[in-house]
Design a protein around this motif. Structure first.
Motif, short mmCIF file in Angstrom:
data_model
loop_
_atom_site.label_atom_id
_atom_site.label_comp_id
_atom_site.label_asym_id
_atom_site.label_seq_id
_atom_site.Cartn_x
_atom_site.Cartn_y
_atom_site.Cartn_z
N ARG A 256 0.85 -1.18 0.00
CA ARG A 256 0.00 0.00 0.00
C ARG A 256 0.89 1.22 0.00
NH1 ARG A 256 -3.96 2.99 4.21
NH2 ARG A 256 -4.44 4.61 2.70
N ASP A 284 -3.17 -1.27 -4.81
CA ASP A 284 -3.97 -1.03 -3.60
C ASP A 284 -4.76 0.28 -3.79
OD1 ASP A 284 -4.94 -1.09 -0.97
OD2 ASP A 284 -3.06 -1.82 -0.15
N ILE A 285 -5.52 0.67 -2.78
CA ILE A 285 -6.55 1.71 -2.96
C ILE A 285 -6.12 3.03 -3.62
CG2 ILE A 285 -8.21 0.97 -1.22
CD1 ILE A 285 -6.82 2.72 0.81
N ILE A 321 -7.56 -3.54 -6.33
CA ILE A 321 -8.40 -3.71 -5.14
C ILE A 321 -9.75 -3.03 -5.38
CG2 ILE A 321 -7.73 -1.60 -3.91
CD1 ILE A 321 -7.51 -3.31 -1.35
N TRP A 356 -12.64 4.17 3.71
CA TRP A 356 -11.56 4.96 3.09
C TRP A 356 -12.04 6.24 2.39
CZ3 TRP A 356 -7.50 3.38 5.41
CH2 TRP A 356 -7.19 2.03 5.55
N TRP A 390 -9.16 -7.84 -6.19
CA TRP A 390 -8.89 -8.09 -4.78
C TRP A 390 -9.97 -7.36 -3.99
CZ3 TRP A 390 -4.11 -4.91 -2.74
CH2 TRP A 390 -4.03 -4.99 -1.34
N ASP A 392 -11.76 -6.30 -0.50
CA ASP A 392 -11.25 -6.07 0.85
C ASP A 392 -12.32 -5.34 1.65
OD1 ASP A 392 -9.42 -5.88 2.95
OD2 ASP A 392 -8.58 -4.00 2.20
N MET A 393 -12.13 -5.19 2.94
CA MET A 393 -13.01 -4.41 3.83
C MET A 393 -14.46 -4.92 3.73
SD MET A 393 -10.65 -2.33 4.87
CE MET A 393 -11.25 -0.86 5.65
N ARG A 449 -10.98 -10.85 1.61
CA ARG A 449 -10.50 -10.91 3.00
C ARG A 449 -11.54 -11.59 3.88
NH1 ARG A 449 -8.60 -5.58 6.29
NH2 ARG A 449 -10.85 -5.27 6.40
N TRP A 462 -6.79 -14.20 1.39
CA TRP A 462 -5.60 -14.10 2.24
C TRP A 462 -6.08 -13.76 3.64
CZ3 TRP A 462 -7.69 -9.58 1.20
CH2 TRP A 462 -7.31 -8.44 1.89
N ASP A 465 -4.64 -8.48 7.86
CA ASP A 465 -3.54 -7.63 8.30
C ASP A 465 -2.73 -8.26 9.43
OD1 ASP A 465 -4.53 -6.00 6.42
OD2 ASP A 465 -5.41 -4.54 7.80
N PHE A 498 2.33 -7.46 7.14
CA PHE A 498 1.68 -6.25 6.61
C PHE A 498 2.03 -5.02 7.45
CE2 PHE A 498 -2.14 -3.46 6.72
CZ PHE A 498 -2.12 -3.03 5.41
N HIS A 523 3.21 -8.34 0.78
CA HIS A 523 2.39 -7.12 0.86
C HIS A 523 2.69 -6.41 2.17
CE1 HIS A 523 -0.97 -4.39 0.51
NE2 HIS A 523 -1.69 -4.96 1.45
C1 GLC Z 1 -6.80 -3.30 4.56
C2 GLC Z 1 -6.23 -4.54 3.89
C3 GLC Z 1 -4.83 -4.25 3.41
C4 GLC Z 1 -4.84 -3.04 2.48
C5 GLC Z 1 -5.45 -1.85 3.18
C6 GLC Z 1 -5.62 -0.66 2.23
O1 GLC Z 1 -6.14 -3.04 5.73
O2 GLC Z 1 -6.26 -5.64 4.73
O3 GLC Z 1 -4.30 -5.37 2.77
O4 GLC Z 1 -3.53 -2.75 2.10
O5 GLC Z 1 -6.73 -2.19 3.69
O6 GLC Z 1 -6.41 -0.99 1.16
#
Ligand code: GLC
Length: 750
Positions: A256, A284-285, A321, A356, A390, A392-393, A449, A462, A465, A498, A523
């Motif tokens: 990230r 990533d984001i 992501i 986010w 990917w 996530d969240m 996740r 996976w 964190d 992480f 990662h």
């Molecule tokens: C979450 C994910 C992580 C990612 C982060 C930002 O914490 O588990 O892998 O990098 O969000 O997207």
């Protein structure tokens, strides 16, 4: 006592209540008082076996296959095998919920977090735990294979503090337990509820296992048979793990975040210069415009589509992501398109929390139209050349306190509340995203996740964190193995850790330890020390490269294991007791693993350690790196310097391998290597195009290879694909025998 029988279903009544047992194929018993109606489809196949039932005043006895079940007057039950060993027995005890409500006032005064678990449950399921029981499974729950003595809670949680064995909930809710009650008696239990569920595994009372959920019904599935049969039956019920693309077994690099075209190019350059194999780069984001899902920041990634395709031409595929949370912003297309009916609601309005992007709303993937909407967005992303998504969240996570229980998700005309759907939110997100790959005739590459027990049939995963801590490295082995036991084999952890800063030694030991995990990704988090394999010194790069090369050599073997997991429900990465159930020394080995039947791996998991003890079960074992042979049923202490780990091949094996790959591109792989151990053995290996859905429709080859005496006999037992192999190389003792590929041949070894 009275019973009613209707084909495979028996209901038994006393004066107050009733219990029903449905007999399903593969010795699965579905036992319930009221059937739990969950939102996840299970694959139940009614059994056609003959049931014999005897009834008297005190009990009803049902005999089936090699088992019997006694149901007593109070509707408690006991399951026995042919030899009258009790496999599972109800515990006649009602644990009052008050017992679990602790007084936290004093702790709160000291400023500690109040984590009282007040559970209002309708039902509880209690079973005896005979002395010496072992309990395995429960998905990602940390930190040991044997979970006896602990309590866990299935309630998908995104808690970033360092996770240890005192962490009751993690990201996933996989309510499957494998119970070993005596030497060789195993039984599986699956609790299908999606509500918050407590598993107390001999912690409250040493001989009691209880399962209790916030809501839901007395309903569970029991699996009988050997360990392998139990896990395979569970996996057929929830859906077999999906077949990956071959390339997905390659190395993946993330951080990230690689937040601009230039940063991604630096990673590519880093890998190319260090001459290390890499197949995927993760964005990533920060690739998004203000964290708005399904957008790309055009300034940081100009001509995104061309950029992705240039990378793809060099065999570096891109994974992006996508989180569930949709930014509340006028004129943002996803928000505008869905704001009327597409999001979860509370008090008649879209429910808003913070993730986010700031104020965000939660897509209602349970609604058909919303789900379809995201399927189309995913499909469009795939058309732009993105290879994998990917997710996530998706616990779902929220920064401003948890989502209230009563947030509404409408399905048709029915409202379902957050407390019911929380644990399967991710599963439905995945269901919607999965369909986005299908029009492209591509096996979906999703990473999630959060997950429910059914998610393995659609997505890889996976474990969230972790941190750059030695304890987390150590925990990764039992965690990955527990995920395998729970039929979720395409799994891994963030290599290097992480959160927090890794060290050179930790990174090296981490890549060594996890090199066979199906999901192989380095990662790390924002503002942590760089931990790309080339970020330290030459020694680190050399060792990292050695292990990546080793991994790529074993890709066909790993693929075969995934192929069989997908077809038969066998597990690829195995605790030793899976292969050696009669060897009592294998029951709690947390620091070794088996990859299929043929490989045993024992990495170093402690800081500063340069030697370790390794237990080898029965048979002869060959050290893959030194060729020394060891006799099993014995532990050895061996030197393991920084660049080493202990990899043994079981004698009487044949292992398919590829050599010298920098990327996995099926069409370019023209040679299949066979690593043949000194004594007679056999293997089955599969070949298909490695990426399309055709293999699932039968377009694959199945080769059976046998080593007898001085011959290797290669036979094609299913021919559904035009092979890409041009050569076969047999590696036997010190010899290399190269042959042109043919579908059936016999090779002389001497
Ligand atoms: C979450 C994910 C992580 C990612 C982060 C930002 O914490 O588990 O892998 O990098 O969000 O997207």
């Amino acid at each position: 006592m009275k019973y009613k029988i209707n084909n495979n279903i028996i209901s038994i009544n006393n004066e107050i209540s009733s219990i029903t047992i449905e007999f399903l194929e593969n010795n699965i018993l579905h036992i319930y008082k009221n059937k739990e109606v969950t939102l996840v489809p299970l694959h139940e196949k009614p059994s056609s076996i003959k049931l014999s039932v005897i009834e008297n005043d005190e009990l009803v006895t049902i005999r089936f296959n090699n088992y019997a079940i006694f149901v007593f007057q109070d509707l408690k039950y006991k399951i026995l095998d042919l030899y009258k060993n009790t496999l599972l027995e109800s515990y006649p005890y009602d644990a009052t919920l008050k017992s679990f409500n602790k007084n936290f006032d004093l702790a709160a005064l000291e400023g500690h977090k109040k984590t009282e678990n007040v559970v209002k449950s309708k039902t509880q399921i209690n079973y005896y735990l005979p002395k010496g029981s072992y309990l395995y499974g429960l998905g990602d729950k940390c930190c040991f294979l044997n979970k006896y003595g602990y309590e866990f809670i299935s309630y998908n949680t995104d808690d970033p503090s360092p996770q240890n064995e005192n962490f009751p909930s993690l990201y996933k809710s996989i309510n499957f337990l494998l119970l070993n009650t005596s030497e060789s008696n195993y039984v599986g239990i699956y609790y299908p509820s999606t509500y918050k569920t407590f598993f107390n595994l001999g912690k409250y009372k040493q001989d009691l296992l209880f399962i209790l959920s916030q809501d839901g019904e007395y309903d569970n599935y029991i699996f009988l048979g050997t360990i392998k049969e139990i896990i395979a039956s569970y996996s057929s019920l929830v859906g077999r793990p999906s077949l990956p693309r071959l390339k997905m077994l390659g190395n993946q690099q993330s951080r990230r975040s690689y937040a601009s075209k230039q940063e991604v190019e630096e990673v590519v350059k880093g890998y190319e210069e260090a001459k290390m194999p890499l197949d995927y780069i993760h964005l990533d984001i920060d690739y998004m415009d203000k964290y708005k899902v399904f957008t790309v920041d055009d300034e940081k990634f100009p001509n995104f589509k061309d950029f992705v395709s240039e990378l793809k031409n060099k065999n570096f595929d891109v994974v992006t992501i996508i989180d569930p949370a949709v930014k509340v912003e006028d004129n943002y297309y996803v928000y505008e398109d869905l704001k009327k009916n597409g999001f979860a609601k509370l008090d008649g309005k879209n429910y808003v929390n913070v993730v986010w992007p700031g104020d965000s709303v939660y897509p209602n993937y349970f609604d058909k139209n919303t789900s379809k909407y995201f399927t189309n967005l995913v499909s469009t992303f795939i058309s732009q050349g993105i290879s994998g998504i990917w997710t996530d969240m998706n616990e779902p996570a929220s920064f401003k306190g948890p989502l209230p229980d009563n947030v509404e998700f409408k399905i048709g005309n029915t409202i379902h509340y957050h407390k019911e759907i929380h644990n399967i939110y991710a599963d439905y997100m995945i269901r919607s995203f999965y369909k986005g790959f299908l029009p492209h005739n591509l096996r979906p590459f999703l990473i999630t996740r959060a997950a429910f027990s059914t998610t393995s049939s659609m997505s890889t995963t996976w474990n969230g964190d972790n941190c750059s801590l030695w304890s987390h490295l150590k925990a990764s082995i039992p965690q990955i193995l527990s995920m395998n036991i729970s039929s979720y084999p395409f799994n891994g952890v963030d290599i290097g850790g992480f959160g927090a800063d890794t060290t050179k030694e930790l990174l090296i030991r981490w890549i060594e330890a996890n090199i066979f995990s199906m999901f192989l990704r380095n990662h790390s988090s924002l503002n942590t020390r760089s931990q790309e394999p080339y970020a330290f010194d030459d020694e680190t790069a050399n060792i990292y490269r050695k292990y990546l090369n080793l991994r790529y050599d074993f890709v066909p073997y790993l693929y075969d294991l995934m192929f069989e997991a997908n077809r038969y429900g066998t597990i690829p990465l195995r605790p030793l007791f899976y292969n050696y159930p009669d060897d009592s020394l294998t029951k709690e080995i947390n620091d070794e693993l088996m990859i299929g039947d043929s490989l045993l791996y024992a990495p170093i998991l402690d800081q500063g350690m340069k030697e370790r003890s390794v237990y080898l079960p029965q048979g002869k074992w060959i050290n893959y790196f030194t060729n020394e042979t060891y006799v099993g049923n014995k532990s050895y202490v061996m030197k393991v310097p920084l660049q080493d780990s202990l990899l043994f091949v079981k004698d009487c094996s044949i292992i398919p391998q590829y050599k010298n790959l920098m990327h996995i591109n099926k069409k370019e792989i023209d040679t299949l290597h066979l690593y043949v151990t000194p004594h007679n053995g056999k293997c089955t290996t599969y070949e298909d195009d490695g990426s399309s859905l055709d293999a699932l429709k039968g377009k694959y080859n199945k080769y059976s290879i046998r080593h007898t005496g001085n011959k290797v006999i290669f036979k094609t037992i299913k021919n559904g694909y035009v092979s890409d192999y041009k050569f076969i190389i047999i590696n036997y003792k010190t010899k290399q025998i190269k042959l042109p590929f043919s579908y059936n041949f016999t090779a002389e070894l001497d």
